[in-house]
Scaffold this motif. Sequence first.
Motif, PDB file in Angstrom:
ATOM      1  N   ALA A  36     -10.711  -3.932  11.572  1.00 45.80           N
ATOM      2  CA  ALA A  36     -11.995  -4.597  11.824  1.00 45.80           C
ATOM      3  C   ALA A  36     -12.883  -3.746  12.725  1.00 45.80           C
ATOM      4  CB  ALA A  36     -11.764  -5.959  12.484  1.00 45.80           C
ATOM      5  N   MET A  37     -14.164  -4.117  12.716  1.00 46.72           N
ATOM      6  CA  MET A  37     -15.139  -3.559  13.653  1.00 46.72           C
ATOM      7  C   MET A  37     -15.660  -4.730  14.479  1.00 46.72           C
ATOM      8  SD  MET A  37     -14.997  -0.414  12.852  1.00 46.72           S
ATOM      9  CE  MET A  37     -16.349   0.439  13.563  1.00 46.72           C
ATOM     10  N   VAL A  38     -15.850  -4.493  15.776  1.00 47.32           N
ATOM     11  CA  VAL A  38     -16.308  -5.543  16.685  1.00 47.32           C
ATOM     12  C   VAL A  38     -17.590  -5.088  17.362  1.00 47.32           C
ATOM     13  CG1 VAL A  38     -15.708  -6.933  18.706  1.00 47.32           C
ATOM     14  CG2 VAL A  38     -13.923  -6.159  17.174  1.00 47.32           C
ATOM     15  N   ASN A  39     -18.551  -5.992  17.465  1.00 52.15           N
ATOM     16  CA  ASN A  39     -19.806  -5.724  18.165  1.00 52.15           C
ATOM     17  C   ASN A  39     -19.793  -6.504  19.474  1.00 52.15           C
ATOM     18  OD1 ASN A  39     -22.553  -5.982  19.087  1.00 52.15           O
ATOM     19  ND2 ASN A  39     -23.202  -5.242  17.080  1.00 52.15           N
ATOM     20  N   GLU A  44     -19.920 -10.186  16.862  1.00 45.94           N
ATOM     21  CA  GLU A  44     -19.576 -10.154  15.443  1.00 45.94           C
ATOM     22  C   GLU A  44     -18.289  -9.368  15.202  1.00 45.94           C
ATOM     23  OE1 GLU A  44     -21.997  -9.484  11.327  1.00 45.94           O
ATOM     24  OE2 GLU A  44     -22.431  -8.105  12.964  1.00 45.94           O
ATOM     25  N   ILE A  45     -17.435  -9.929  14.366  1.00 46.86           N
ATOM     26  CA  ILE A  45     -16.180  -9.290  13.965  1.00 46.86           C
ATOM     27  C   ILE A  45     -16.239  -9.102  12.457  1.00 46.86           C
ATOM     28  CG2 ILE A  45     -13.674  -9.525  13.828  1.00 46.86           C
ATOM     29  CD1 ILE A  45     -13.919 -11.438  16.285  1.00 46.86           C
ATOM     30  N   LYS A  46     -16.190  -7.835  12.011  1.00 47.34           N
ATOM     31  CA  LYS A  46     -16.266  -7.538  10.578  1.00 47.34           C
ATOM     32  C   LYS A  46     -14.936  -6.954  10.103  1.00 47.34           C
ATOM     33  CE  LYS A  46     -21.160  -6.353  10.246  1.00 47.34           C
ATOM     34  NZ  LYS A  46     -22.104  -5.284   9.903  1.00 47.34           N
ATOM     35  N   PRO A  47     -14.229  -7.696   9.242  1.00 46.85           N
ATOM     36  CA  PRO A  47     -13.004  -7.135   8.652  1.00 46.85           C
ATOM     37  C   PRO A  47     -13.362  -5.884   7.845  1.00 46.85           C
ATOM     38  CG  PRO A  47     -13.180  -9.493   8.204  1.00 46.85           C
ATOM     39  CD  PRO A  47     -14.494  -9.056   8.781  1.00 46.85           C
ATOM     40  N   GLN A  48     -12.447  -4.954   7.774  1.00 45.45           N
ATOM     41  CA  GLN A  48     -12.682  -3.727   7.028  1.00 45.45           C
ATOM     42  C   GLN A  48     -12.047  -3.797   5.654  1.00 45.45           C
ATOM     43  OE1 GLN A  48     -14.707  -0.905   8.261  1.00 45.45           O
ATOM     44  NE2 GLN A  48     -15.260  -2.875   9.139  1.00 45.45           N
ATOM     45  N   ASP A  50     -11.165  -4.989   2.023  1.00 45.32           N
ATOM     46  CA  ASP A  50     -10.948  -6.335   1.473  1.00 45.32           C
ATOM     47  C   ASP A  50     -10.015  -7.145   2.366  1.00 45.32           C
ATOM     48  OD1 ASP A  50     -12.508  -5.713  -0.722  1.00 45.32           O
ATOM     49  OD2 ASP A  50     -10.805  -4.984  -1.895  1.00 45.32           O
ATOM     50  N   LYS A  52      -8.288  -9.558   5.029  1.00 53.28           N
ATOM     51  CA  LYS A  52      -8.445 -10.908   5.559  1.00 53.28           C
ATOM     52  C   LYS A  52      -7.736 -10.905   6.909  1.00 53.28           C
ATOM     53  CE  LYS A  52      -9.463 -15.210   4.009  1.00 53.28           C
ATOM     54  NZ  LYS A  52     -10.618 -15.752   4.663  1.00 53.28           N
TER      55      LYS A  52
END
Length: 137
Positions: A36-39, A44-48, A50, A52
Motif C-alpha cells: 500500500a501507499m499512505v498519505n 488516504e491508504i491506497k492498496p497496490q 489488485d 485487498k
Amino acid sequence: MGDLPDYYFRVRENGAAVFRVDTENRQRRLEMDLIAMVNTRNGEIKPQGDRKLSDEDLAQIRSWLAARQQLLAARDIDDILRTVDHLNLTAHWAQTKAGEAQLEQVTDALLLAMHDLRTVLVKKKADRLTRTGGAQD
C-alpha cells in the motif's frame, strides 16, 4: 534473522510506501512485498495492484499513520521554536556583529518576512479572541 517487524514503512515526502515483511519463505530470504501507499496529509491508504488489505494490514497502517502524524506535528512545533531561537540569535548578530554590507544584504528580506509573519499571527490571534469572546456570550 532477528525479530523483524511484520511491516516496513518507507517514508516518502507526504507519507510512506508500506511493505509486508516476509522471512518465512522457501529460500529463507528477506522479502518485502509492497502492499500500500499512505498519505500522511489526508490519511488516504491506497492498496497496490489488485491487493485487498486485511484487517490486520489496515490496523497496522492506521497505527503507524497516527504515530507518524503525531511525530510530524511535534517536529513542526519544534521547528517553529527553533525559529524563535534563530530570530533571537539574528537580532543579537545584527546588533553586535553584522557589518553594513551584511545588513544591507539581509535587511529587506528579513523585514518583509517578519512583517508577513506578524500580519498572519495578529490575524490568527484576533480570530481566536473573537471566537473565544463569542462563545462566552
